[in-house]
Write an enzyme that holds these catalytic residues in place. Sequence first.
Site, PDB file in Angstrom:
ATOM      1  N   SER A   1       0.806  -1.218   0.000  1.00 33.74           N
ATOM      2  CA  SER A   1       0.000   0.000   0.000  1.00 33.74           C
ATOM      3  C   SER A   1       0.838   1.266   0.000  1.00 33.74           C
ATOM      4  CB  SER A   1      -0.946   0.011   1.196  1.00 33.74           C
ATOM      5  OG  SER A   1      -1.877  -1.023   1.079  1.00 33.74           O
TER       6      SER A   1
ATOM      7  N   HIS B   1      -0.189   3.726   4.193  1.00 26.83           N
ATOM      8  CA  HIS B   1      -0.927   4.463   3.167  1.00 26.83           C
ATOM      9  C   HIS B   1      -0.559   5.949   3.213  1.00 26.83           C
ATOM     10  CE1 HIS B   1      -3.368   0.894   3.972  1.00 26.83           C
ATOM     11  NE2 HIS B   1      -3.905   1.034   2.775  1.00 26.83           N
TER      12      HIS B   1
END
Length: 164
Positions: free
Chosen positions: A60, A125
């Site tokens: 991610s 993220h």
Amino acid sequence: FMHVGLEQLGFNALLQLMIGVPLEMVHGVLRISLLYLAGVLAGSLTVSITDMRAPVVGGSGGVYALCSAHLANVVMNWAGMRCPYKLLRMVLALVCMSSEVGRAVWLRFSPPLPASGPQPSFMAHLAGAVVGVSMGLTILRSYEERLRDQCGWWVVLLAYGTFL
């Protein structure tokens, strides 16, 4: 090759294909590979510092580096792009990124199922997004590059190396 589930694996693969391949075609394999690896590294390091009990799974950080670099590329080359849907592309990228971050936050703080282990962190993220914007503005090609942009490239590269 670990992911939280098929949703994360599919979403990451889809975003890598939809955003990563066009970025590679425009900016070259080397720049985009460095960007992706820097996002993965920053995501992993951020999780190990901020959320030590959470496992790091998936790519991610790299995917978010690609997405936010795409946004930086569109903003940086707004006048030179001939695509009539620039704003729509940015909104769709932001919606996709926001929904996945929201899902990751939900998974992290929701009570885990009895059979599942610790929930993965969402900090990768966010770190990938920061790396994507900062490196995207510096290492991706501007269609109208000026000397001050080249100086900015060296300053941001030095700062990025210092923080690592």
